[in-house]
Design a protein around this motif. Structure first.
Motif, PDB file in Angstrom:
ATOM      1  N   ARG A 137      -4.647   9.253  -0.665  1.00  0.00           N
ATOM      2  CA  ARG A 137      -5.533   8.327  -1.378  1.00  0.00           C
ATOM      3  C   ARG A 137      -5.077   8.122  -2.819  1.00  0.00           C
ATOM      4  NH1 ARG A 137     -11.738   9.581  -0.057  1.00  0.00           N
ATOM      5  NH2 ARG A 137     -11.888   7.710  -1.381  1.00  0.00           N
ATOM      6  N   SER A 138      -4.526   9.167  -3.418  1.00  0.00           N
ATOM      7  CA  SER A 138      -3.991   9.024  -4.782  1.00  0.00           C
ATOM      8  C   SER A 138      -2.883   7.963  -4.790  1.00  0.00           C
ATOM      9  CB  SER A 138      -3.443  10.350  -5.274  1.00  0.00           C
ATOM     10  OG  SER A 138      -2.775  10.220  -6.511  1.00  0.00           O
ATOM     11  N   ALA A 139      -1.994   8.032  -3.797  1.00  0.00           N
ATOM     12  CA  ALA A 139      -0.919   7.041  -3.710  1.00  0.00           C
ATOM     13  C   ALA A 139      -1.468   5.658  -3.364  1.00  0.00           C
ATOM     14  CB  ALA A 139       0.102   7.482  -2.658  1.00  0.00           C
ATOM     15  N   THR A 183       4.819   4.326   1.434  1.00  0.00           N
ATOM     16  CA  THR A 183       5.583   5.384   2.105  1.00  0.00           C
ATOM     17  C   THR A 183       4.902   6.734   1.947  1.00  0.00           C
ATOM     18  OG1 THR A 183       7.652   4.183   1.716  1.00  0.00           O
ATOM     19  CG2 THR A 183       7.832   6.540   2.195  1.00  0.00           C
ATOM     20  N   ALA A 184       4.471   7.032   0.715  1.00  0.00           N
ATOM     21  CA  ALA A 184       3.824   8.317   0.451  1.00  0.00           C
ATOM     22  C   ALA A 184       2.544   8.462   1.269  1.00  0.00           C
ATOM     23  CB  ALA A 184       3.528   8.452  -1.032  1.00  0.00           C
ATOM     24  N   SER A 185       1.799   7.378   1.424  1.00  0.00           N
ATOM     25  CA  SER A 185       0.547   7.431   2.183  1.00  0.00           C
ATOM     26  C   SER A 185       0.786   7.848   3.621  1.00  0.00           C
ATOM     27  CB  SER A 185      -0.137   6.054   2.143  1.00  0.00           C
ATOM     28  OG  SER A 185      -1.240   6.013   3.030  1.00  0.00           O
ATOM     29  N   VAL A 186       1.783   7.249   4.245  1.00  0.00           N
ATOM     30  CA  VAL A 186       2.078   7.582   5.649  1.00  0.00           C
ATOM     31  C   VAL A 186       2.469   9.054   5.781  1.00  0.00           C
ATOM     32  CG1 VAL A 186       3.641   7.130   7.572  1.00  0.00           C
ATOM     33  CG2 VAL A 186       2.729   5.221   6.212  1.00  0.00           C
ATOM     34  N   LEU A 187       3.341   9.522   4.888  1.00  0.00           N
ATOM     35  CA  LEU A 187       3.812  10.907   4.971  1.00  0.00           C
ATOM     36  C   LEU A 187       2.689  11.901   4.653  1.00  0.00           C
ATOM     37  CD1 LEU A 187       7.311  10.481   3.293  1.00  0.00           C
ATOM     38  CD2 LEU A 187       6.812  10.700   5.732  1.00  0.00           C
ATOM     39  N   ALA A 188       1.864  11.584   3.656  1.00  0.00           N
ATOM     40  CA  ALA A 188       0.778  12.487   3.282  1.00  0.00           C
ATOM     41  C   ALA A 188      -0.247  12.611   4.410  1.00  0.00           C
ATOM     42  CB  ALA A 188       0.111  11.998   2.008  1.00  0.00           C
ATOM     43  N   ARG A 189      -0.583  11.504   5.038  1.00  0.00           N
ATOM     44  CA  ARG A 189      -1.568  11.569   6.129  1.00  0.00           C
ATOM     45  C   ARG A 189      -0.989  12.302   7.344  1.00  0.00           C
ATOM     46  NH1 ARG A 189      -6.193   9.109   5.133  1.00  0.00           N
ATOM     47  NH2 ARG A 189      -6.288   7.596   3.417  1.00  0.00           N
ATOM     48  N   GLY A 244       6.840  -0.785  -8.197  1.00  0.00           N
ATOM     49  CA  GLY A 244       7.413   0.405  -7.600  1.00  0.00           C
ATOM     50  C   GLY A 244       6.349   1.340  -7.062  1.00  0.00           C
ATOM     51  N   ALA A 245       5.258   1.515  -7.830  1.00  0.00           N
ATOM     52  CA  ALA A 245       4.168   2.385  -7.375  1.00  0.00           C
ATOM     53  C   ALA A 245       3.545   1.859  -6.098  1.00  0.00           C
ATOM     54  CB  ALA A 245       3.120   2.510  -8.469  1.00  0.00           C
ATOM     55  N   SER A 246       3.447   0.535  -6.012  1.00  0.00           N
ATOM     56  CA  SER A 246       2.843  -0.069  -4.813  1.00  0.00           C
ATOM     57  C   SER A 246       3.717   0.178  -3.586  1.00  0.00           C
ATOM     58  CB  SER A 246       2.659  -1.566  -5.033  1.00  0.00           C
ATOM     59  OG  SER A 246       2.065  -2.164  -3.905  1.00  0.00           O
TER      60      SER A 246
END
Length: 433
Positions: free
Chosen positions: A424-426, A409-415, A402-404
């Motif tokens: 990077r945390s995600a 998704t979180a990486s795209v939104l955070a950037r 699940g984290a992967s």
């Protein structure tokens, strides 16, 4: 009896209704400044300030907070002193209020999605709640029950009650109600100093997480000022009742129902809505005839003259349009098939169904809470309840898979938001291919 008369079909009806029901939210700056000084002083000097203000405003001669503290044994003694009928009434009301509020209690919940990630809510009670109960000439044991019992059902760790005792007069029914409700600590302190003590804590009065209960303009202003440091229930305006009647209820019943809120104070609001003009006149006659039999006749007449109204409507359909315009604190549907009509009400603090359900029963012993939204705030708020003394924490527990997946998704939104550390945390949790 002198009061405003309106017809829902008049061209200026909405304008006149708005003017009648409006309750000014403007703050009295002199009151606000006085309260600000008291709150700051109590926050700084604690017990000493509370004692000084209590002696000044309530004509007490306390030398320390010990003189303003009521022990559990005193609560039980007050309960023992009550006449049998009063004790039975308090206990019966407490049982009904408790039973009703037990059905409101929310439980924690969670689920796991397809990849094993746990999501949910953890529901916990407040550690400590403070309840304000008006004192002095008026005694409100019902307010003790309505404010304390939902907190007790919610599982609040400690309940602290403050109630002024001008000239040292403490009402036995209020103390007895505190005993029945299981209140942990009681202080005979009122006004802005009591609210400040609950919010900031002193050596004697423990700081609380939330303050609930009615009070005068100084109490309301103090609650407004400490909000954020602690939670509050609401800033309440004068009491209100709207009675909708089809013309088939005894006019004396309707008159007394309207009086039941008008007798609270001169700013209370009592409104009758009916499609039957002749019936409205019969209610007006009944009000004039019955008013002299009441102890608070002057207050009633003033309230009815200042903010009361008789509103004639074309039919019951239009009556419900008026209900939702006003959004009353208390709504009586004194009519045939009240339960069937009730879903048409979108905004009301409490709805009393049928000819045999006067608002007064809700104030004392029906079960639901009598702390209700006023001044049209029923459009967005609810009665005091167990949920006011519970808080919710979100639960998120990711599986590796699940984290992967969530990490991508979180990486795209955070950037996209230029929050690189978030990204990077995600990304560190994303599985390498």
């Amino acid at each position: 009896m002198k009061t405003t008369r309106l017809n829902a079909n008049d061209a200026d009806f909405r304008q006149r209704l708005t003017a009648l029901t409006a309750w000014s939210e403007e703050r009295d700056e002199e009151v606000a400044e006085r309260v600000r000084g008291i709150v700051r002083d109590v926050a700084r000097r604690g017990d000493a300030a509370v004692v000084e203000y209590t002696n000044r405003f309530d004509r007490r001669d306390a030398t320390s907070m010990a003189d303003l503290t009521v022990g559990r044994e005193q609560l039980l003694a007050a309960l023992a002193r009550l006449p049998a009928d009063q004790r039975r009434a308090l206990e019966a009301a407490a049982e009904r209020v408790t039973d009703y509020h037990q059905r409101q209690k929310q439980d924690s919940w969670s689920y796991r999605d397809a990849d094993g990630t746990l999501l949910g809510q953890q529901v916990t009670a407040l550690d400590r709640a403070g309840i304000y109960v008006p004192g002095g000439k008026a005694a409100y044991p019902s307010s003790v029950l309505m404010n304390a019992l939902p907190a007790r059902v919610a599982g609040v760790g400690e309940i602290v009650m403050v109630s002024p005792a001008p000239d040292g007069e403490v009402n036995d029914m209020v103390l007895a109600a505190a005993a029945i409700a299981g209140i942990d600590r009681v202080f005979t302190v009122g006004g802005a100093q009591a609210v400040a003590a609950l919010a900031y804590g002193t050596d004697t009065v423990p700081g609380v997480d939330k303050i609930v209960g009615p009070g005068n303009i100084y109490v309301a202003e103090a609650k407004r000022q400490v909000f954020g440091k602690v939670g509050i229930d609401m800033i309440a305006g004068p009491s209100e009742i709207l009675v909708v009647c089809d013309g088939k209820t005894d006019p004396d019943w309707i008159a007394m129902d309207l009086f039941s809120q008008a007798e609270h104070d001169e700013e209370a609001q009592s409104i009758l809505v009916s499609p039957d003009g002749a019936f409205i006149e019969r209610v007006a006659e009944a009000m004039e005839r019955l008013a002299p039999s009441l102890e608070r006749e002057h207050i009633i007449r003033t309230a009815i003259a200042n903010r009361g109204a008789f509103i004639e409507v074309a039919d019951m359909e239009q009556a419900f349009e008026v209900i939702n315009l006003i959004s009353p604190e208390h709504l009586e549907l004194s009519m045939d098939d009240a339960e069937a009509w009730a879903p048409r009400v979108r905004h009301a603090g409490a709805i009393f169904l049928g000819r045999h359900t006067p608002e007064a029963l809700g104030d004392y012993c029906a079960g639901p809470n009598h702390v209700l939204p006023t001044s049209a705030t029923a459009r967005f708020s609810s009665p005091l309840g167990v949920y006011d003394f519970q808080k919710r924490s979100s639960l998120i527990g990711c599986s590796p898979q699940g984290a992967s997946e969530l990490g991508k998704t979180a990486s795209v939104l955070a950037r996209a938001e230029s929050l690189t550390a978030h990204a990077r945390s995600a990304e560190l949790r994303i599985k390498k291919e």
